[in-house]
Design a protein around this motif. Sequence first.
Motif, PDB file in Angstrom:
ATOM      1  N   PRO A  13       0.840  -1.197   0.000  1.00 17.54           N
ATOM      2  CA  PRO A  13       0.000   0.000   0.000  1.00 17.54           C
ATOM      3  C   PRO A  13       0.879   1.253   0.000  1.00 17.54           C
ATOM      4  O   PRO A  13       1.982   1.244   0.565  1.00 17.54           O
ATOM      5  CB  PRO A  13      -0.799  -0.113   1.303  1.00 17.54           C
ATOM      6  CG  PRO A  13      -0.175  -1.193   2.087  1.00 17.54           C
ATOM      7  CD  PRO A  13       0.655  -2.031   1.186  1.00 17.54           C
ATOM      8  N   SER A  41      -8.535   4.850  -1.701  1.00 15.01           N
ATOM      9  CA  SER A  41      -9.443   4.938  -0.558  1.00 15.01           C
ATOM     10  C   SER A  41     -10.234   6.244  -0.638  1.00 15.01           C
ATOM     11  O   SER A  41      -9.669   7.299  -0.931  1.00 15.01           O
ATOM     12  CB  SER A  41      -8.621   4.906   0.727  1.00 15.01           C
ATOM     13  OG  SER A  41      -9.407   5.293   1.825  1.00 15.01           O
ATOM     14  N   SER A  43     -12.068   8.883   1.557  1.00 21.70           N
ATOM     15  CA  SER A  43     -12.088   9.282   2.964  1.00 21.70           C
ATOM     16  C   SER A  43     -13.445   9.831   3.365  1.00 21.70           C
ATOM     17  O   SER A  43     -14.220  10.283   2.519  1.00 21.70           O
ATOM     18  CB  SER A  43     -11.046  10.379   3.194  1.00 21.70           C
ATOM     19  OG  SER A  43      -9.766   9.919   2.850  1.00 21.70           O
ATOM     20  N   THR A  89      -9.928   7.605   7.219  1.00 26.41           N
ATOM     21  CA  THR A  89      -9.930   6.524   6.223  1.00 26.41           C
ATOM     22  C   THR A  89     -10.774   5.358   6.722  1.00 26.41           C
ATOM     23  O   THR A  89     -10.404   4.721   7.717  1.00 26.41           O
ATOM     24  CB  THR A  89      -8.486   6.002   6.018  1.00 26.41           C
ATOM     25  OG1 THR A  89      -7.643   7.089   5.658  1.00 26.41           O
ATOM     26  CG2 THR A  89      -8.432   4.912   4.953  1.00 26.41           C
ATOM     27  N   VAL A  94     -10.297  -0.742   2.996  1.00 25.92           N
ATOM     28  CA  VAL A  94      -8.843  -0.875   2.784  1.00 25.92           C
ATOM     29  C   VAL A  94      -8.424  -2.334   2.931  1.00 25.92           C
ATOM     30  O   VAL A  94      -7.699  -2.876   2.079  1.00 25.92           O
ATOM     31  CB  VAL A  94      -8.050   0.014   3.779  1.00 25.92           C
ATOM     32  CG1 VAL A  94      -6.557  -0.285   3.713  1.00 25.92           C
ATOM     33  CG2 VAL A  94      -8.303   1.483   3.502  1.00 25.92           C
ATOM     34  N   THR A  95      -8.909  -2.999   3.990  1.00 23.04           N
ATOM     35  CA  THR A  95      -8.491  -4.393   4.195  1.00 23.04           C
ATOM     36  C   THR A  95      -9.052  -5.279   3.084  1.00 23.04           C
ATOM     37  O   THR A  95      -8.381  -6.192   2.609  1.00 23.04           O
ATOM     38  CB  THR A  95      -8.919  -4.903   5.586  1.00 23.04           C
ATOM     39  OG1 THR A  95     -10.283  -4.593   5.789  1.00 23.04           O
ATOM     40  CG2 THR A  95      -8.112  -4.281   6.680  1.00 23.04           C
ATOM     41  N   VAL A 104      -3.245  -0.548  -3.215  1.00 25.14           N
ATOM     42  CA  VAL A 104      -4.004   0.389  -2.370  1.00 25.14           C
ATOM     43  C   VAL A 104      -3.276   1.730  -2.260  1.00 25.14           C
ATOM     44  O   VAL A 104      -2.074   1.779  -2.011  1.00 25.14           O
ATOM     45  CB  VAL A 104      -4.223  -0.230  -0.972  1.00 25.14           C
ATOM     46  CG1 VAL A 104      -4.729   0.805   0.027  1.00 25.14           C
ATOM     47  CG2 VAL A 104      -5.198  -1.398  -1.076  1.00 25.14           C
ATOM     48  N   LEU A 106      -3.578   5.628  -0.498  1.00 21.82           N
ATOM     49  CA  LEU A 106      -4.225   6.508   0.469  1.00 21.82           C
ATOM     50  C   LEU A 106      -3.672   7.912   0.283  1.00 21.82           C
ATOM     51  O   LEU A 106      -2.469   8.078   0.070  1.00 21.82           O
ATOM     52  CB  LEU A 106      -3.915   6.062   1.905  1.00 21.82           C
ATOM     53  CG  LEU A 106      -4.174   4.609   2.277  1.00 21.82           C
ATOM     54  CD1 LEU A 106      -3.703   4.349   3.707  1.00 21.82           C
ATOM     55  CD2 LEU A 106      -5.652   4.269   2.149  1.00 21.82           C
ATOM     56  N   ALA A 116      -1.090   5.683   9.943  1.00 21.25           N
ATOM     57  CA  ALA A 116      -1.193   4.580   8.989  1.00 21.25           C
ATOM     58  C   ALA A 116       0.080   3.727   9.009  1.00 21.25           C
ATOM     59  O   ALA A 116       0.019   2.506   8.838  1.00 21.25           O
ATOM     60  CB  ALA A 116      -1.465   5.116   7.584  1.00 21.25           C
TER      61      ALA A 116
END
Length: 194
Positions: A13, A41, A43, A89, A94-95, A104, A106, A116
Motif C-alpha cells: 500500500p 481509498s 475518505s 480513512t 482498505v483491508t 491500495v 491513500l 497509517a
Amino acid sequence: MPVTDSPSARYQPTIVAGPSGVGKGTVIAALLARHPQVWLSISVTTRSPRPGELDGQHYYFVTDAQFDQLVAERGLLEWANYSTARYGTPLAPVTEAMAAGRAVLLELDLAGVRQAQQRLPEVRTVLLAPPSWEELERRLVNRGTETVTSLTRRLEIARAELAAADQFDRVIVNDEVERCLAELVEFMGLGAYH
Ligand code: 5GP
C-alpha cells in the motif's frame, strides 16, 4: 495494532501526501485512469463539498456526529484534524482491497501518515512537493477554492509538510504531471503505462 499479518502479495500500500494545491488530485486522477489495479481509498470528512465534488466519489461528506460514531466504532484506519475539519480513512474497504490484491493508495495529511504507518507496517510513503514555494502559493490561489483564512492555514500546514520531507520514502516533485506520474508509477511497481 497492525491490521494485516503479512504484506500483500503483489503491491505494498502507498500513501501520497503533500501540501494543499500541489496537484495531488490531478496526479491521482491520471494514475487511476491508466492503472485499474490501483484502488484509491475514499475518505470521510466533516468539511463541506467544494463545487463539483460528489459524495461517495471525492469524499463521503459526514456530520460531526457521524464522524464521532465512526471513531467510536473503530471504523477508521486513521483520522486527523486538518485546518477546520476532520478527515479519516474507512478501515474495512482498505483491508478488503488489500485482500483482493489491489494496489491500495491513500491520500493523507502528515498526522494520518504517522498513524497509517503504525497500522500498516508495510506501507510506503510519497511526498508530492511543488517545484518552489512561490509556485505552490500560485497554484493554491489560482485554484480559487479557499477563503483567505483557509488559504493562510493551508500554507502554514504546507510549510510543516515540506519540512517533514525526510520522513518519506520518496519525494516526487510535481513539476509536470506526466513526469511526476511516471515516477509514482515506477515507485508503486505498476510497470509502464499506456
Ligand atoms: P482537502 O480539504 O484539500 O480535500 O484535504 C485536506 C488535507 O486532508 C489533504 O492534505 C489531504 O491529503 C488530507 N486528507 C484527505 N483525506 C484524509 C484522510 O482520510 N485522513 C487524513 N489523515 N488526511 C486526509
